[in-house]
Enzyme design. Structure first.
Site, PDB file in Angstrom:
ATOM      1  N   ASN A  15       0.854  -1.190   0.000  1.00 37.69           N
ATOM      2  CA  ASN A  15       0.000   0.000   0.000  1.00 37.69           C
ATOM      3  C   ASN A  15       0.895   1.248   0.000  1.00 37.69           C
ATOM      4  OD1 ASN A  15      -1.392   2.267   1.140  1.00 37.69           O
ATOM      5  ND2 ASN A  15      -3.059   0.908   1.717  1.00 37.69           N
ATOM      6  N   HIS A  18       0.978   6.179   2.023  1.00 39.76           N
ATOM      7  CA  HIS A  18       1.713   7.120   2.865  1.00 39.76           C
ATOM      8  C   HIS A  18       2.915   7.753   2.174  1.00 39.76           C
ATOM      9  CE1 HIS A  18      -1.216   6.617   5.798  1.00 39.76           C
ATOM     10  NE2 HIS A  18      -1.011   5.317   5.906  1.00 39.76           N
ATOM     11  N   ARG A  26       3.930  18.735   1.827  1.00 35.82           N
ATOM     12  CA  ARG A  26       4.617  19.903   1.290  1.00 35.82           C
ATOM     13  C   ARG A  26       3.983  20.452   0.012  1.00 35.82           C
ATOM     14  NH1 ARG A  26       9.898  21.579   2.941  1.00 35.82           N
ATOM     15  NH2 ARG A  26       9.609  21.605   5.179  1.00 35.82           N
ATOM     16  N   HIS A  51      -5.588   3.677  -1.498  1.00 42.59           N
ATOM     17  CA  HIS A  51      -6.918   4.035  -0.982  1.00 42.59           C
ATOM     18  C   HIS A  51      -7.230   5.466  -1.403  1.00 42.59           C
ATOM     19  CE1 HIS A  51      -9.621   4.272   2.905  1.00 42.59           C
ATOM     20  NE2 HIS A  51     -10.273   4.615   1.807  1.00 42.59           N
ATOM     21  N   ARG A  53      -9.324   8.097  -0.691  1.00 40.73           N
ATOM     22  CA  ARG A  53     -10.298   8.489   0.328  1.00 40.73           C
ATOM     23  C   ARG A  53     -11.176   9.616  -0.197  1.00 40.73           C
ATOM     24  NH1 ARG A  53      -8.929   6.552   5.758  1.00 40.73           N
ATOM     25  NH2 ARG A  53     -10.654   7.869   6.412  1.00 40.73           N
ATOM     26  N   ARG A  57      -6.983  12.796   1.182  1.00 43.00           N
ATOM     27  CA  ARG A  57      -5.896  13.258   2.068  1.00 43.00           C
ATOM     28  C   ARG A  57      -4.534  12.703   1.654  1.00 43.00           C
ATOM     29  NH1 ARG A  57      -7.356  10.023   7.593  1.00 43.00           N
ATOM     30  NH2 ARG A  57      -9.312  11.103   7.257  1.00 43.00           N
ATOM     31  N   HIS A  58      -4.514  11.565   0.964  1.00 46.85           N
ATOM     32  CA  HIS A  58      -3.209  11.075   0.482  1.00 46.85           C
ATOM     33  C   HIS A  58      -3.283  10.788  -1.027  1.00 46.85           C
ATOM     34  CE1 HIS A  58      -5.137   7.352   1.758  1.00 46.85           C
ATOM     35  NE2 HIS A  58      -4.823   7.500   3.022  1.00 46.85           N
ATOM     36  N   GLU A  78      -8.660   0.603  -3.038  1.00 47.38           N
ATOM     37  CA  GLU A  78      -9.400   0.624  -1.776  1.00 47.38           C
ATOM     38  C   GLU A  78     -10.308   1.834  -1.777  1.00 47.38           C
ATOM     39  OE1 GLU A  78      -7.835   0.956   2.287  1.00 47.38           O
ATOM     40  OE2 GLU A  78      -6.394  -0.525   1.575  1.00 47.38           O
ATOM     41  N   THR A 108      -7.183   6.558  10.304  1.00 48.57           N
ATOM     42  CA  THR A 108      -7.051   5.481   9.329  1.00 48.57           C
ATOM     43  C   THR A 108      -8.336   4.667   9.413  1.00 48.57           C
ATOM     44  OG1 THR A 108      -5.697   3.592   8.630  1.00 48.57           O
ATOM     45  CG2 THR A 108      -5.862   3.974  10.999  1.00 48.57           C
ATOM     46  N   THR A 109      -8.454   3.646   8.566  1.00 49.28           N
ATOM     47  CA  THR A 109      -9.692   2.871   8.563  1.00 49.28           C
ATOM     48  C   THR A 109      -9.891   2.204   9.922  1.00 49.28           C
ATOM     49  OG1 THR A 109      -9.172   2.404   6.264  1.00 49.28           O
ATOM     50  CG2 THR A 109     -10.963   1.151   7.253  1.00 49.28           C
ATOM     51  N   GLU A 159     -11.242  -9.335   3.158  1.00 46.11           N
ATOM     52  CA  GLU A 159      -9.954  -8.994   3.772  1.00 46.11           C
ATOM     53  C   GLU A 159     -10.210  -8.855   5.266  1.00 46.11           C
ATOM     54  OE1 GLU A 159      -7.293  -6.300   1.834  1.00 46.11           O
ATOM     55  OE2 GLU A 159      -6.608  -5.484   3.752  1.00 46.11           O
ATOM     56  N   HIS A 202      -3.879  -4.557   7.844  1.00 47.27           N
ATOM     57  CA  HIS A 202      -3.983  -3.403   8.741  1.00 47.27           C
ATOM     58  C   HIS A 202      -3.093  -3.593   9.958  1.00 47.27           C
ATOM     59  CE1 HIS A 202      -5.440   0.282  10.487  1.00 47.27           C
ATOM     60  NE2 HIS A 202      -6.046   0.519   9.331  1.00 47.27           N
ATOM     61  N   GLY A 224       0.956  -1.386   4.397  1.00 55.03           N
ATOM     62  CA  GLY A 224       1.400  -0.070   3.972  1.00 55.03           C
ATOM     63  C   GLY A 224       2.232   0.653   4.998  1.00 55.03           C
TER      64      GLY A 224
HETATM   65  N1  PXP Z   1      -6.044  -3.128   4.144  1.00 53.22           N
HETATM   66  C1  PXP Z   1      -7.009  -2.192   4.268  1.00 53.22           C
HETATM   67  C2  PXP Z   1      -8.381  -2.545   3.827  1.00 53.22           C
HETATM   68  C3  PXP Z   1      -6.719  -0.899   4.771  1.00 53.22           C
HETATM   69  O1  PXP Z   1      -7.690   0.010   4.901  1.00 53.22           O
HETATM   70  C4  PXP Z   1      -5.384  -0.604   5.078  1.00 53.22           C
HETATM   71  C5  PXP Z   1      -5.030   0.782   5.532  1.00 53.22           C
HETATM   72  O2  PXP Z   1      -5.182   1.661   4.467  1.00 53.22           O
HETATM   73  C6  PXP Z   1      -4.411  -1.602   4.916  1.00 53.22           C
HETATM   74  C7  PXP Z   1      -4.770  -2.865   4.473  1.00 53.22           C
HETATM   75  C8  PXP Z   1      -2.971  -1.344   5.222  1.00 53.22           C
HETATM   76  O3  PXP Z   1      -2.853  -1.061   6.571  1.00 53.22           O
HETATM   77  P1  PXP Z   1      -1.442  -0.536   7.121  1.00 53.22           P
HETATM   78  O4  PXP Z   1      -1.173   0.751   6.413  1.00 53.22           O
HETATM   79  O5  PXP Z   1      -1.695  -0.380   8.577  1.00 53.22           O
HETATM   80  O6  PXP Z   1      -0.433  -1.593   6.788  1.00 53.22           O
END
Ligand code: PXP
Length: 259
Positions: A15, A18, A26, A51, A53, A57-58, A78, A108-109, A159, A202, A224
């Site tokens: 992922n 970030h 910046r 993702h 969103r 935001r990212h 996502e 975060t989610t 998932e 996650h 991620g």
């Molecule tokens: N899977 C899902 C569905 C998520 O929402 C996230 C966070 O965006 C991740 C995996 C990855 O989580 P992490 O960034 O904590 O590794």
């Protein structure tokens, strides 16, 4: 038992959200999440997750388009289960969509998708995406009713949300972590028995990814925050290589148990 049957391969989805978080801090174009995705691909990732969103935001719309256009790896989009996001997904046509709950004020989610509460509207979105050839995954807590509902509305994948388990591990709550890991194990077994492909993600780091890779039903991890953070210290390629090694150790432990 035949080890090939006991331990099917496990994929790593990286992922890159970030990388975009740092870029957006910046303004401007750097660091580029698409460059990070290319590097992840060459370091052994099996797929890229991002993702989009609702508050952007990212990851931004243009990032999703460039990820799809410039990468040959499967793209896992996502997104919240909204009409806007379904429209964008149909336009971009990723390999997969992972539907997640989303609240603007969350960092975060948090928590899994309420598949039962999503009712016919959610089922319709799953059907629309599925008909377009997109593999639909639902991000759910390890809750038997939500998993049964995911199968009932025709999702291809669940998932499993590993965040509660990872938080318990990080804060040293061993009993709570053990209980949550047992829920994840039961959820993986239930989901696979219903014909769902099982992914997990996650909050995973090297140690928790190794543990979860020893679940034979789990076919993909999406990771991620830890990998991008670890990349600051040892580079993205090394972080991904070490993650693959951790996952391989988990799979090897499974094979050893299966005999
Ligand atoms: N899977 C899902 C569905 C998520 O929402 C996230 C966070 O965006 C991740 C995996 C990855 O989580 P992490 O960034 O904590 O590794």
């Amino acid at each position: 038992m035949n080890p090939a049957i006991a331990a099917p391969p496990i994929r790593l989805g990286v992922n890159v959200d970030h990388v975009a978080t740092v870029r957006n801090a910046r303004g401007g174009a750097l660091p580029d999440p698409v460059r990070a995705a290319r590097l992840a691909a060459s370091a052994g990732a099996d797929g890229i997750t991002a993702h989009l969103r609702e508050d952007r935001r990212h990851i931004r719309d243009d990032d999703m388009r460039r990820l799809k256009a410039q990468l040959s790896l499967p793209l896992n989009f996502e997104m919240a289960a909204t009409d806007e996001m379904v429209g964008i997904a149909l336009d971009i046509a990723p390999h997969a969509c992972c539907l997640v709950p989303e609240r603007r004020e969350e960092r975060t989610t948090e928590g899994g998708l309420d598949v039962i509460g999503g009712g016919t509207e959610l089922a319709h979105k799953v059907a629309v995406l599925g008909k377009a050839g997109i593999r639909v995954s639902l991000f759910v807590a390890p809750d038997p009713e939500q998993i049964a509902a995911s199968a009932a509305i025709g999702a291809a994948v669940v998932e499993l949300h590993t965040g509660t388990w990872c938080e318990a591990l990080a804060s040293g709550h061993r009993t709570a972590a053990g209980a949550e890991l047992a829920r994840l194990r039961a959820a993986a077994t239930q989901a696979a028995s219903l014909g769902l492909e099982v992914h997990a993600g996650h909050g995973l780091d090297f140690a928790s990814a190794e543990t979860i890779s020893a679940f034979s039903e789990v076919r993909e991890l999406n990771i991620g925050h830890f990998l991008i953070g670890q990349a600051i210290f040892e580079g993205l390629e090394t972080s991904i290589r070490r993650m693959r090694e951790a996952m391989a150790r988990g799979r090897a432990a499974l094979r050893a148990t299966a005999g």
